[in-house]
Design an enzyme around this catalytic site. Structure first.
Site, PDB file in Angstrom:
ATOM      1  N   ASN A 111       0.836  -1.204   0.000  1.00  0.00           N
ATOM      2  CA  ASN A 111       0.000   0.000   0.000  1.00  0.00           C
ATOM      3  C   ASN A 111       0.865   1.246   0.000  1.00  0.00           C
ATOM      4  OD1 ASN A 111      -0.428   1.906   2.511  1.00  0.00           O
ATOM      5  ND2 ASN A 111       0.084  -0.102   3.372  1.00  0.00           N
ATOM      6  N   PHE A 115      -1.820   8.043   4.394  1.00  0.00           N
ATOM      7  CA  PHE A 115      -2.708   8.587   5.428  1.00  0.00           C
ATOM      8  C   PHE A 115      -3.960   9.251   4.846  1.00  0.00           C
ATOM      9  CE2 PHE A 115       0.969   9.346   8.717  1.00  0.00           C
ATOM     10  CZ  PHE A 115       1.068   7.975   8.917  1.00  0.00           C
ATOM     11  N   SER A 175       5.192   4.863   9.066  1.00  0.00           N
ATOM     12  CA  SER A 175       4.670   4.590   7.730  1.00  0.00           C
ATOM     13  C   SER A 175       5.702   5.020   6.690  1.00  0.00           C
ATOM     14  CB  SER A 175       3.363   5.349   7.496  1.00  0.00           C
ATOM     15  OG  SER A 175       3.000   5.274   6.128  1.00  0.00           O
ATOM     16  N   ASN A 177       4.964   5.733   3.684  1.00  0.00           N
ATOM     17  CA  ASN A 177       4.225   6.388   2.599  1.00  0.00           C
ATOM     18  C   ASN A 177       3.997   7.879   2.793  1.00  0.00           C
ATOM     19  OD1 ASN A 177       3.993   3.807   1.407  1.00  0.00           O
ATOM     20  ND2 ASN A 177       2.211   3.373   2.687  1.00  0.00           N
ATOM     21  N   THR A 178       4.567   8.445   3.851  1.00  0.00           N
ATOM     22  CA  THR A 178       4.555   9.897   4.062  1.00  0.00           C
ATOM     23  C   THR A 178       6.009  10.344   4.114  1.00  0.00           C
ATOM     24  OG1 THR A 178       2.451   9.899   5.258  1.00  0.00           O
ATOM     25  CG2 THR A 178       3.928  11.760   5.647  1.00  0.00           C
ATOM     26  N   LYS A 217       4.364   3.229  17.301  1.00  0.00           N
ATOM     27  CA  LYS A 217       4.436   2.209  16.256  1.00  0.00           C
ATOM     28  C   LYS A 217       5.714   2.412  15.446  1.00  0.00           C
ATOM     29  CE  LYS A 217       1.698  -0.248  12.821  1.00  0.00           C
ATOM     30  NZ  LYS A 217       0.349  -0.444  12.275  1.00  0.00           N
ATOM     31  N   ASN A 246       5.248  -1.704  11.577  1.00  0.00           N
ATOM     32  CA  ASN A 246       4.561  -1.181  10.401  1.00  0.00           C
ATOM     33  C   ASN A 246       4.968  -2.000   9.172  1.00  0.00           C
ATOM     34  OD1 ASN A 246       3.136   0.740   8.702  1.00  0.00           O
ATOM     35  ND2 ASN A 246       3.515   2.260  10.290  1.00  0.00           N
ATOM     36  N   TYR A 316      -4.072  -7.813   9.969  1.00  0.00           N
ATOM     37  CA  TYR A 316      -4.589  -7.023   8.849  1.00  0.00           C
ATOM     38  C   TYR A 316      -4.669  -7.913   7.601  1.00  0.00           C
ATOM     39  CZ  TYR A 316      -5.054  -3.293   5.367  1.00  0.00           C
ATOM     40  OH  TYR A 316      -5.484  -2.509   4.333  1.00  0.00           O
TER      41      TYR A 316
END
Length: 334
Positions: A111, A115, A175, A177-178, A217, A246, A316
């Site tokens: 993914n 966010f 994360s 992805n940021t 996390k 994560n 998940y």
């Protein structure tokens, strides 16, 4: 068997669309009524962690229900706790679509969501509307346009807003992805973050006479020395818990021609996250509890997380690949 037949159809649809459509359908009143009729409550042994009593050790990981729209459905599956989010102070669209990809042969998901969420206020409203009486964790992050230097303010805003509605708060600084978010796990940025969130927690406790635990996390891509550093700081600032881990940026299991940007979760993350848990367990010396997440796809892999030092676990990808019966089986037998 029935779930795997349905899964074949769902996997023909774009992953993000499939995710939304499935949850909306399962959250409908008609399905909720059927679940009440056919799903019997699961007997399990409560466990204490972070000063809270969890009905069982198995929780839903953040990312599945970002905006708290499906709390009642996940409650009926039997989860001992549900972690919502990641939520940010302001709503944001996230990264460009497509941004979610399945890799079925290795039970993996990539993914690059970034966010995407409707903001912390919307999440709080949905918590208020739910009938869930169990443990709710709220996972919070910074907005994309907030600089790393000012990121602490975003976390403090979210803590203040959600404090009265969460049983615990998870600080997402891992994360991939940021942009630059993972820098918050290092050096003075990490120390300042812990110092300020602990100060805010004390302030909110004095105001509401309610203690809400805070967990951090972390990434699976940290070196052993980085994990040791993080462990020492968590102890120093008396943080209530750590979530490991994560998603990973290690895509070595994927063929070069199929390289996709984003965090990899699912089976390829299993050993990597368990290794981080093992190092944390040794360094934390039972002073801070660990929530283990990453690649749990069987009862054995769930037990491995516990045996490596996790007090609780979260799922998940396993839910996506193996369905609700898989969750209930782990809760019954863990």
């Amino acid at each position: 068997m029935f779930y795997y037949l349905i899964r074949k159809l769902l996997f023909l649809i774009d992953p993000e669309k499939s995710h939304t459509l499935t949850l909306k359908y399962l959250n409908s009143k008609h399905i909720q009524t059927l679940m009440d009729l056919f799903l019997k409550p699961i007997s399990s042994i409560p466990t204490k962690c972070m000063g809270l009593e969890f009905p069982n050790k198995v929780g839903l990981a953040a990312g599945m229900d970002k905006n708290g729209e499906y709390i009642n459905f996940f409650d009926k599956l039997g989860f001992g706790f549900i972690e919502l989010g990641t939520a940010t102070p302001l709503p944001q669209l996230g990264n460009t679509k497509p941004r979610m990809f399945r890799i079925p042969p290795i039970e993996a998901i990539i993914n690059n969501m970034g966010f995407n969420n409707l903001g912390i206020e919307n999440l709080i409203n949905n918590i208020k509307k739910s009938n869930f009486n169990g443990i709710i964790g709220v996972n919070i992050g910074k907005n994309k346009n907030t600089s790393i230097e000012n990121a602490i303010n975003d976390y403090l805003i979210c803590i203040e807003k959600v404090y009265c509605y969460a049983n615990y708060i998870a600080i997402n600084i891992s994360s991939p992805n940021t942009k630059n978010l993972r820098n918050l796990q290092n050096g003075i940025l990490f120390k300042n973050l812990l110092k300020n969130i602990k100060k805010k927690q004390k302030e909110m406790y004095r105001k509401y006479l309610k203690y809400v635990p805070i967990a951090i996390k972390i990434s699976p891509d940290l070196s052993k020395n980085e994990i040791i550093y993080i462990s020492n700081q968590l102890i120093k600032f008396k943080i209530d818990g750590v979530i490991a881990t994560n998603t990973t940026l290690d895509h070595s299991v994927i063929l070069k021609e199929n390289k996709i940007e984003g965090g990899l979760s699912g089976l390829p993350l299993q050993k990597k996250s368990t290794n981080v848990i093992s190092i944390l367990y040794k360094q934390l010396n039972n002073q801070i509890p660990i929530i283990g997440v990453g690649g749990i796809n069987s009862l054995n892999s769930a037990q491995e997380k516990i045996e490596s030092g996790a007090n609780l676990i979260q799922i998940y990808s396993g839910l996506i690949y193996h369905g609700p019966k898989f969750i209930r089986n782990i809760i019954k037998n863990l």
